[in-house]
Design an enzyme around this catalytic site. Structure first.
Site, PDB file in Angstrom:
ATOM      1  N   ASN A  14       0.838  -1.197   0.000  1.00  0.00           N
ATOM      2  CA  ASN A  14       0.000   0.000   0.000  1.00  0.00           C
ATOM      3  C   ASN A  14       0.882   1.259   0.000  1.00  0.00           C
ATOM      4  O   ASN A  14       1.495   1.620   1.004  1.00  0.00           O
ATOM      5  CB  ASN A  14      -0.891  -0.063   1.249  1.00  0.00           C
ATOM      6  CG  ASN A  14      -1.859   1.098   1.328  1.00  0.00           C
ATOM      7  OD1 ASN A  14      -1.586   2.199   0.836  1.00  0.00           O
ATOM      8  ND2 ASN A  14      -2.984   0.860   1.967  1.00  0.00           N
ATOM      9  N   ILE A  15       0.918   1.926  -1.153  1.00  0.00           N
ATOM     10  CA  ILE A  15       1.805   3.086  -1.314  1.00  0.00           C
ATOM     11  C   ILE A  15       1.368   4.243  -0.394  1.00  0.00           C
ATOM     12  O   ILE A  15       2.205   4.982   0.132  1.00  0.00           O
ATOM     13  CB  ILE A  15       1.824   3.564  -2.797  1.00  0.00           C
ATOM     14  CG1 ILE A  15       2.261   2.426  -3.724  1.00  0.00           C
ATOM     15  CG2 ILE A  15       2.725   4.764  -2.987  1.00  0.00           C
ATOM     16  CD1 ILE A  15       3.692   1.967  -3.562  1.00  0.00           C
ATOM     17  N   LYS A  17       0.023   4.026   2.579  1.00  0.00           N
ATOM     18  CA  LYS A  17       0.532   3.691   3.904  1.00  0.00           C
ATOM     19  C   LYS A  17       2.019   4.003   4.001  1.00  0.00           C
ATOM     20  O   LYS A  17       2.495   4.570   4.982  1.00  0.00           O
ATOM     21  CB  LYS A  17       0.412   2.173   4.087  1.00  0.00           C
ATOM     22  CG  LYS A  17      -0.565   1.738   5.095  1.00  0.00           C
ATOM     23  CD  LYS A  17      -0.371   0.244   5.315  1.00  0.00           C
ATOM     24  CE  LYS A  17      -1.602  -0.284   5.989  1.00  0.00           C
ATOM     25  NZ  LYS A  17      -1.426  -1.633   6.494  1.00  0.00           N
ATOM     26  N   GLU A  41      -0.626 -13.666   6.131  1.00  0.00           N
ATOM     27  CA  GLU A  41      -1.695 -13.055   6.944  1.00  0.00           C
ATOM     28  C   GLU A  41      -2.404 -14.148   7.724  1.00  0.00           C
ATOM     29  O   GLU A  41      -3.236 -14.855   7.169  1.00  0.00           O
ATOM     30  CB  GLU A  41      -2.703 -12.327   6.055  1.00  0.00           C
ATOM     31  CG  GLU A  41      -2.219 -10.984   5.598  1.00  0.00           C
ATOM     32  CD  GLU A  41      -3.119  -9.805   6.036  1.00  0.00           C
ATOM     33  OE1 GLU A  41      -4.113 -10.019   6.765  1.00  0.00           O
ATOM     34  OE2 GLU A  41      -2.798  -8.677   5.645  1.00  0.00           O
ATOM     35  N   ASP A  70      -0.472  -3.637  10.646  1.00  0.00           N
ATOM     36  CA  ASP A  70      -1.817  -4.090  10.361  1.00  0.00           C
ATOM     37  C   ASP A  70      -2.761  -3.088  11.011  1.00  0.00           C
ATOM     38  O   ASP A  70      -2.546  -2.672  12.146  1.00  0.00           O
ATOM     39  CB  ASP A  70      -2.065  -5.498  10.893  1.00  0.00           C
ATOM     40  CG  ASP A  70      -3.247  -6.134  10.179  1.00  0.00           C
ATOM     41  OD1 ASP A  70      -3.149  -6.381   8.969  1.00  0.00           O
ATOM     42  OD2 ASP A  70      -4.299  -6.333  10.823  1.00  0.00           O
ATOM     43  N   PHE A 146      -6.367   7.061   1.537  1.00  0.00           N
ATOM     44  CA  PHE A 146      -6.742   5.781   0.922  1.00  0.00           C
ATOM     45  C   PHE A 146      -7.806   5.120   1.788  1.00  0.00           C
ATOM     46  O   PHE A 146      -8.158   5.629   2.870  1.00  0.00           O
ATOM     47  CB  PHE A 146      -5.504   4.873   0.782  1.00  0.00           C
ATOM     48  CG  PHE A 146      -4.920   4.451   2.092  1.00  0.00           C
ATOM     49  CD1 PHE A 146      -5.300   3.247   2.678  1.00  0.00           C
ATOM     50  CD2 PHE A 146      -4.007   5.251   2.764  1.00  0.00           C
ATOM     51  CE1 PHE A 146      -4.775   2.846   3.905  1.00  0.00           C
ATOM     52  CE2 PHE A 146      -3.475   4.858   3.988  1.00  0.00           C
ATOM     53  CZ  PHE A 146      -3.868   3.654   4.557  1.00  0.00           C
ATOM     54  N   ARG A 176      -1.873   5.374  12.618  1.00  0.00           N
ATOM     55  CA  ARG A 176      -0.600   4.904  12.054  1.00  0.00           C
ATOM     56  C   ARG A 176       0.553   5.769  12.559  1.00  0.00           C
ATOM     57  O   ARG A 176       1.583   5.258  12.996  1.00  0.00           O
ATOM     58  CB  ARG A 176      -0.679   4.972  10.527  1.00  0.00           C
ATOM     59  CG  ARG A 176       0.601   4.601   9.797  1.00  0.00           C
ATOM     60  CD  ARG A 176       0.322   4.292   8.345  1.00  0.00           C
ATOM     61  NE  ARG A 176      -0.721   3.280   8.278  1.00  0.00           N
ATOM     62  CZ  ARG A 176      -1.987   3.558   7.957  1.00  0.00           C
ATOM     63  NH1 ARG A 176      -2.351   4.772   7.613  1.00  0.00           N
ATOM     64  NH2 ARG A 176      -2.894   2.598   7.960  1.00  0.00           N
TER      65      ARG A 176
HETATM   66  P1  IMP Z   1      -4.369  -3.337   6.403  1.00  0.00           P
HETATM   67  O1  IMP Z   1      -4.818  -4.752   6.561  1.00  0.00           O
HETATM   68  O2  IMP Z   1      -3.487  -2.884   7.492  1.00  0.00           O
HETATM   69  O3  IMP Z   1      -3.826  -3.011   5.051  1.00  0.00           O
HETATM   70  O4  IMP Z   1      -5.641  -2.397   6.568  1.00  0.00           O
HETATM   71  C1  IMP Z   1      -6.921  -2.893   6.440  1.00  0.00           C
HETATM   72  C2  IMP Z   1      -7.849  -1.915   5.778  1.00  0.00           C
HETATM   73  O5  IMP Z   1      -8.186  -0.911   6.706  1.00  0.00           O
HETATM   74  C3  IMP Z   1      -7.280  -1.218   4.563  1.00  0.00           C
HETATM   75  O6  IMP Z   1      -7.548  -1.901   3.386  1.00  0.00           O
HETATM   76  C4  IMP Z   1      -8.021   0.081   4.580  1.00  0.00           C
HETATM   77  O7  IMP Z   1      -9.219  -0.062   3.865  1.00  0.00           O
HETATM   78  C5  IMP Z   1      -8.336   0.308   6.055  1.00  0.00           C
HETATM   79  N1  IMP Z   1      -7.391   1.275   6.628  1.00  0.00           N
HETATM   80  C6  IMP Z   1      -6.302   1.038   7.388  1.00  0.00           C
HETATM   81  N2  IMP Z   1      -5.696   2.186   7.709  1.00  0.00           N
HETATM   82  C7  IMP Z   1      -6.410   3.161   7.117  1.00  0.00           C
HETATM   83  C8  IMP Z   1      -6.261   4.558   7.070  1.00  0.00           C
HETATM   84  O8  IMP Z   1      -5.321   5.181   7.593  1.00  0.00           O
HETATM   85  N3  IMP Z   1      -7.214   5.200   6.381  1.00  0.00           N
HETATM   86  C9  IMP Z   1      -8.253   4.590   5.763  1.00  0.00           C
HETATM   87  N4  IMP Z   1      -8.416   3.290   5.762  1.00  0.00           N
HETATM   88  C10 IMP Z   1      -7.505   2.568   6.443  1.00  0.00           C
END
Ligand code: IMP
Length: 194
Positions: A14-15, A17, A41, A70, A146, A176
């Protein structure tokens, strides 16, 4: 303890992130590199466990220090849904699907949680967490960020959604940034320079 100098890799596809984390860590003098690798995962209710497992797996595979994050969106009136399943729900229901689930709900409280796991080859893992409280809006607003950013309005903000902020503004409040800041301070305490 002497100074330790090493590279630090953030494994994410995720760019958005990566940009946020890189910007934040630069403020603390830490240089993050991106590792474009597939993560394991595991199925778990705990984002800490998911991040820890993936980080230690990659650290031993690539023999470098690795960070994995995560994160999830936890909606209070939906008893924390989608939480650890946020990524799946984002891909399947999308923003409007989630808004539909909340149709007619006055309680719009939600929070984002982030778990940042730092691991070194050999099995060492340390996890840092960050949280931001806020509300789910009635419709998407803004084009930045995002994921669920267009429908999340942080409680400590000025009424804008995360998607209406630039990355440095989002970093002042986000889950984050809070987790990565803890990692940066921990590295500094241990005189680890990256
Ligand atoms: P991941 O498994 O850590 O990539 O995050 C799970 C999902 O949570 C992502 O696909 C995003 O849809 C959502 N998410 C996580 N962090 C954010 C953020 O900072 N803003 C918006 N959505 C987030």
């Amino acid at each position: 303890m002497g100074l330790i100098v090493m590279a630090l890799y953030f494994a994410t596809k995720n760019i958005g992130k990566f940009r946020e984390a890189k910007l934040l860590m630069t403020e603390y003098g830490v240089s993050l590199e991106r590792l474009d690798a597939d993560k394991v995962e595991i199925q778990s209710d705990s984002i800490e466990e998911i991040a820890s497992y993936a980080a230690s797996d990659l650290a031993s595979k690539f023999k470098v220090a690795v960070v994995v994050e995560d994160a999830g969106l936890f909606i209070r009136p939906l008893k924390g849904f989608p939480g650890p399943y946020s990524s799946y729900v984002y891909k399947t229901l999308g923003l409007w699907g989630l808004l539909k689930l909340m149709n007619g709900l006055d309680d719009r409280r939600a929070y984002f949680l982030s778990a940042v796991a730092y691991s070194k080859p050999g099995g060492f893992v340390k996890v840092f967490t960050g949280k931001v409280e806020g509300f789910i809006t009635n419709r998407p607003r803004g084009h930045g960020g995002f994921g669920f950013d267009p429908i999340f309005k942080p409680m400590e903000g000025d009424g804008r959604t995360f998607a209406e902020m630039d990355p440095s503004e989002k970093n002042r409040l986000s889950h984050r940034a809070r987790a990565f800041r803890k990692l940066a301070l921990w590295l500094r305490e241990r005189k680890i320079r990256c």
